[in-house]
Scaffold this motif. Sequence first.
Motif, PDB file in Angstrom:
ATOM      1  N   GLY A   8       0.801  -1.213   0.000  1.00 27.22           N
ATOM      2  CA  GLY A   8       0.000   0.000   0.000  1.00 27.22           C
ATOM      3  C   GLY A   8       0.834   1.262   0.000  1.00 27.22           C
ATOM      4  N   TYR A   9       2.140   1.133   0.210  1.00 25.84           N
ATOM      5  CA  TYR A   9       3.047   2.271   0.166  1.00 25.84           C
ATOM      6  C   TYR A   9       3.704   2.324  -1.210  1.00 25.84           C
ATOM      7  CZ  TYR A   9       2.319   2.945   5.115  1.00 25.84           C
ATOM      8  OH  TYR A   9       1.739   3.197   6.321  1.00 25.84           O
ATOM      9  N   PRO A  10       4.355   3.442  -1.564  1.00 20.96           N
ATOM     10  CA  PRO A  10       4.862   3.604  -2.932  1.00 20.96           C
ATOM     11  C   PRO A  10       5.765   2.479  -3.447  1.00 20.96           C
ATOM     12  CG  PRO A  10       4.900   5.714  -1.832  1.00 20.96           C
ATOM     13  CD  PRO A  10       4.513   4.690  -0.782  1.00 20.96           C
ATOM     14  N   ALA A  11       6.561   1.856  -2.600  1.00 23.71           N
ATOM     15  CA  ALA A  11       7.442   0.790  -3.082  1.00 23.71           C
ATOM     16  C   ALA A  11       6.678  -0.483  -3.432  1.00 23.71           C
ATOM     17  CB  ALA A  11       8.516   0.488  -2.042  1.00 23.71           C
ATOM     18  N   CYS A  12       5.506  -0.684  -2.833  1.00 22.51           N
ATOM     19  CA  CYS A  12       4.653  -1.863  -3.072  1.00 22.51           C
ATOM     20  C   CYS A  12       3.195  -1.415  -3.080  1.00 22.51           C
ATOM     21  CB  CYS A  12       4.848  -2.916  -1.990  1.00 22.51           C
ATOM     22  SG  CYS A  12       6.503  -3.558  -1.830  1.00 22.51           S
ATOM     23  N   SER A  18      16.715  -1.419  -1.249  1.00 18.96           N
ATOM     24  CA  SER A  18      16.354  -0.039  -0.920  1.00 18.96           C
ATOM     25  C   SER A  18      14.911   0.174  -1.347  1.00 18.96           C
ATOM     26  CB  SER A  18      17.282   0.959  -1.604  1.00 18.96           C
ATOM     27  OG  SER A  18      17.107   0.924  -3.001  1.00 18.96           O
ATOM     28  N   TYR A  19      14.343   1.261  -0.900  1.00 26.74           N
ATOM     29  CA  TYR A  19      12.955   1.539  -1.244  1.00 26.74           C
ATOM     30  C   TYR A  19      12.811   1.991  -2.690  1.00 26.74           C
ATOM     31  CZ  TYR A  19      11.838   0.813   3.580  1.00 26.74           C
ATOM     32  OH  TYR A  19      11.678   0.232   4.801  1.00 26.74           O
ATOM     33  N   PHE A  20      13.758   2.776  -3.163  1.00 23.94           N
ATOM     34  CA  PHE A  20      13.742   3.250  -4.540  1.00 23.94           C
ATOM     35  C   PHE A  20      15.177   3.287  -5.028  1.00 23.94           C
ATOM     36  CE2 PHE A  20      10.181   5.208  -2.342  1.00 23.94           C
ATOM     37  CZ  PHE A  20       9.130   4.758  -3.123  1.00 23.94           C
TER      38      PHE A  20
END
Length: 120
Positions: free
Chosen positions: A63-67, A112-114
């Motif tokens: 549900g967050y930008p990375a997933c 990393s997240y991005f």
Amino acid sequence: KLFEANAYRDYLELHGLSVQLAEALAEYWHARVRAELGIADHDPAALDGMLRTEYQGCRYSLGYPACPNLEDRTKIAHLLRPERIGVHLSEEFQLHPEQSTDAIVVHHPEASYFNAGGRA
């Protein structure tokens, strides 16, 4: 019960506290996993380093930008069977009871997240 009793301020304060406690507990378990893997000795000593995720690995929450795809939660629920501990997945792919949480934890050194511009 607080909401139904029109005790909105008490409800919102309790809700905010429960959100923060759920996040703190998730971060605590992530730190425990890093410790058990023997990679926690590289964790930053200062809080600002922890907040910038300057440690090895990432904890990805749906549900967050990375997933962003919440529907992927059905795959996790199928594998982990959260109903064994009283957690259920709604038709909207939300966990119930409220403030239940899940994550995918990856401890590869390059996680990393991005990837744009290095570690986030």
